[in-house]
Design a protein around this motif. Structure first.
Motif, PDB file in Angstrom:
ATOM      1  N   TYR A  19      -2.071  21.550  13.502  1.00 42.74           N
ATOM      2  CA  TYR A  19      -3.306  22.237  13.907  1.00 42.74           C
ATOM      3  C   TYR A  19      -3.384  23.361  13.049  1.00 42.74           C
ATOM      4  CZ  TYR A  19      -3.088  19.276  18.068  1.00 42.74           C
ATOM      5  OH  TYR A  19      -3.178  18.166  19.034  1.00 42.74           O
ATOM      6  N   SER A  20      -4.666  23.742  13.127  1.00 43.19           N
ATOM      7  CA  SER A  20      -5.042  25.371  12.653  1.00 43.19           C
ATOM      8  C   SER A  20      -4.821  25.995  13.739  1.00 43.19           C
ATOM      9  CB  SER A  20      -6.588  25.189  12.226  1.00 43.19           C
ATOM     10  OG  SER A  20      -7.379  25.099  13.290  1.00 43.19           O
ATOM     11  N   ALA A  22      -7.023  28.118  15.311  1.00 38.94           N
ATOM     12  CA  ALA A  22      -8.036  27.876  16.304  1.00 38.94           C
ATOM     13  C   ALA A  22      -7.840  26.677  16.980  1.00 38.94           C
ATOM     14  CB  ALA A  22      -9.474  27.855  15.361  1.00 38.94           C
ATOM     15  N   GLU A  23      -7.198  25.461  16.477  1.00 34.67           N
ATOM     16  CA  GLU A  23      -7.213  24.283  17.160  1.00 34.67           C
ATOM     17  C   GLU A  23      -5.979  24.442  18.234  1.00 34.67           C
ATOM     18  OE1 GLU A  23      -8.077  20.640  14.250  1.00 34.67           O
ATOM     19  OE2 GLU A  23      -6.489  21.885  13.638  1.00 34.67           O
ATOM     20  N   VAL A  67     -11.924  17.286  19.044  1.00 33.76           N
ATOM     21  CA  VAL A  67     -12.358  18.323  19.465  1.00 33.76           C
ATOM     22  C   VAL A  67     -13.748  18.450  19.890  1.00 33.76           C
ATOM     23  CG1 VAL A  67     -12.608  20.974  19.451  1.00 33.76           C
ATOM     24  CG2 VAL A  67     -10.173  19.801  18.777  1.00 33.76           C
ATOM     25  N   ILE A 139     -13.633  26.125  16.228  1.00 36.32           N
ATOM     26  CA  ILE A 139     -12.952  25.073  15.438  1.00 36.32           C
ATOM     27  C   ILE A 139     -14.034  24.601  14.392  1.00 36.32           C
ATOM     28  CG2 ILE A 139     -11.694  22.717  15.121  1.00 36.32           C
ATOM     29  CD1 ILE A 139     -10.639  23.429  17.998  1.00 36.32           C
ATOM     30  N   GLU A 142     -11.664  19.908  11.972  1.00 38.92           N
ATOM     31  CA  GLU A 142     -10.492  19.429  12.726  1.00 38.92           C
ATOM     32  C   GLU A 142      -9.408  18.753  11.526  1.00 38.92           C
ATOM     33  OE1 GLU A 142     -10.890  17.214  16.351  1.00 38.92           O
ATOM     34  OE2 GLU A 142     -13.139  17.461  16.206  1.00 38.92           O
ATOM     35  N   SER A 143      -8.220  19.239  11.788  1.00 36.63           N
ATOM     36  CA  SER A 143      -7.087  18.906  11.050  1.00 36.63           C
ATOM     37  C   SER A 143      -6.884  17.568  11.069  1.00 36.63           C
ATOM     38  CB  SER A 143      -5.853  19.724  11.558  1.00 36.63           C
ATOM     39  OG  SER A 143      -5.996  21.075  11.458  1.00 36.63           O
TER      40      SER A 143
END
Length: 171
Positions: A19-20, A22-23, A67, A139, A142-143
């Motif tokens: 995940y980033s 933010a995620e 997300v 976000i 999304e990763s």
């Protein structure tokens, strides 16, 4: 068919991604919201617990998709709550009041308690929903979706040609 299988067996390969920031923050907020919802539900009767559990499970399933999907659901939730509040108030207005003054005081106390409890959860939910929605809005990419795109690109590379790729970039 010459003895060739039409449907090939499915091959599952685990893939990983990270995940980033933010995620990760969004999922931390969502986890706290779900835990708080479960704690609240434990104080309710069986029907209330079931209703809250259903909403929380639906949110978890939607969030596991993407997300973007949970963002859309979070945008709709406040309107759904306001609709439920209006319906509850309308139903409360149609309840017959007792004739006896002693019963009237008891009825008023019960009515105040029911309204406070019922609406308190709903009113408290709005700031949490806003925080979740703000975190979801932060976000950009999304990763998981990025990783899926990379896997697809690796498995099915674009045909090479002498001119630059005409393939549109992924969002």
């Amino acid at each position: 068919m010459a003895g060739k299988r039409l449907f090939q067996p499915v091959v599952n390969r685990p893939e990983t991604y990270s995940y980033s920031e933010a995620e990760a923050e969004f999922y931390r907020l969502l986890t706290r919201f779900i835990l708080a919802g479960n704690a609240y539900a434990s104080r309710l009767d069986q029907s209330g617990r079931s209703q809250v559990a259903l909403v929380l499970i639906a949110m978890q399933k939607i969030a596991s998709s993407s997300v973007a999907a949970i963002r859309a659901a979070l945008r709709k939730r406040p309107a759904n709550i306001e609709r439920d509040v209006a319906k509850f108030r309308e139903e409360q207005g149609s309840v017959a009041r007792p004739e006896d003054d002693e019963d009237e005081e008891l009825f008023d106390a019960l009515d105040r308690w029911a309204n406070r409890e019922k609406f308190q959860l709903m009113e408290d939910e709005f700031p949490h929903l806003k925080a979740l929605l703000d975190a979801a809005e932060a976000i950009g990419e999304e990763s998981k979706i990025q990783r899926i795109g990379e896997i697809i690109d690796a498995a099915y590379p674009a045909p090479s040609c002498s001119s630059p790729s005409t393939r549109p970039p992924r969002p």
